[in-house]
Scaffold this active site. Structure first.
Site: not given
Ligand code: PBG
Length: 330
Positions: A199, A254
């Protein structure tokens, strides 16, 4: 390779039927996971400015919509709670409240629509007043091991509510092993872990943070000292390998489209299912072009998702899941 004219690559592109027959990849309803923003209350449906066409839904409306999507072939939903300010705290206790919004939503979906797989996010950002994914020290640094302990409580509380898959999304080190041990020692041996293994610290999460209302809490601080640097590719393979060793059943990359190279190498390197998240910013980009009439809605959505399959994805979280199910059912 045979030469022209013995080989004419265009033969297999001659009609739609031959193109379909020769296709290396297809997009199916079983490839889709629908991420949804859940609200407290009843009969509530709120639009999100940076994600036109996506709504925050209260539980009752969510169940109605899920029933319809299930009949169209939806297999899985991923829940993201919109947590009200008074429930946020320094220690994120609400994350493991057995009567919290996520826990209640899991119980409701599993009792009304037991066949739908429910995936829950394991991270503290909806529950911390500062919007970081973990507990912080005086300097604002996100503490790894202390955070992992809370994540374990959160995962067990979701498992107790009946969740099928927990998805640790916070990029703390070692959390998959600890969550796995917590699930095993509490008897939840069939609760799967979908690890957000690679991520990235991406600006493409901006609209999501608006949707769940955490952008204001986060302010100017970033998540760059735990989420990955977009410059790095090999490091993602290390992250994925570690999570698989620690007990991940599935791994995730992601964001999605800008990171297809990572999906591709992950799917070639590992024998564990690789999922991807077409995140909020990707949705916002596509949808803005669609709303301006610059891209054809159906074609742009389907092509973007088919490309995930070509890169080697086994399933895709996408805010377009509901629209794609309509297209696939046409
Ligand atoms: C937070 C989380 C995020 C997303 C999913 N879970 C955002 C972040 O890390 O700030 C992002 C998903 C998206 O942008 O559609 N744990």
């Amino acid at each position: 390779m045979q030469k022209y004219p013995l080989t004419r690559k265009r033969r297999l592109r001659y009609t739609q039927s031959i193109r379909d027959l020769a296709a290396e990849n297809t997009l199916n309803s079983s490839d889709l996971i629908w991420p949804v923003f859940v609200l407290e209350g009843e009969n509530r449906r709120e639009s999100i400015k940076s994600m036109p066409g996506v709504y925050r839904l209260s539980q009752d409306l969510l169940i109605e919509k899920l029933a319809k999507l299930y009949s169209m072939g939806l297999k899985a939903v991923a829940l993201f709670p919109v947590v009200t300010a008074e429930k946020k705290s320094e220690q994120a206790e609400e994350a493991y409240n057995s009567d919290g919004l996520v826990q209640r939503s899991i119980r409701k979906i599993k009792s009304e629509l037991p066949e739908i797989l429910v995936i829950s996010d394991i991270a503290l950002d909806p529950f911390t007043i500062h919007g970081q994914d973990g507990l912080i020290d005086e300097s604002g640094y996100v503490l790894n091991d202390e955070t992992v302990e809370v994540l374990c409580k959160q995962a067990v509380s979701h498992a107790r509510a009946g969740v099928d898959i927990v998805a640790p999304s916070d990029m703390m080190d070692g959390r998959i092993l600890k969550v796995r041990e917590a699930l095993e020692s509490n008897g939840y041996i069939n609760t799967s872990i979908l690890a957000y293994s690679a991520k990235y610290a991406s600006c493409f999460y901006g609209p999501f943070r608006d949707a769940v209302g955490s952008s204001g809490n986060l302010g100017k601080s970033t998540k760059e000292n735990y989420q990955m640097n977009p410059a790095n590719g090999k490091e993602a393979l290390d992250e994925i390998a570690m999570d698989i060793d620690e007990g991940a059943d599935m791994v995730m990359v992601k964001p999605g489209l800008p990171y297809l190279d990572i999906i591709k190498s992950a799917s070639e390197t590992f024998n564990t299912p690789v999922f991807a998240y077409q995140v909020s910013g990707e949705y916002a980009m596509l949808q803005s072009a669609i709303d301006n009439g610059f891209l054809d809605e159906k074609k742009a959505i389907l092509e973007s998702l088919l490309c995930f399959k070509r890169a080697g994805c086994d399933a895709i979280l996408t805010y377009y899941a509901d629209r794609v199910l309509e297209y696939l059912n046409e």
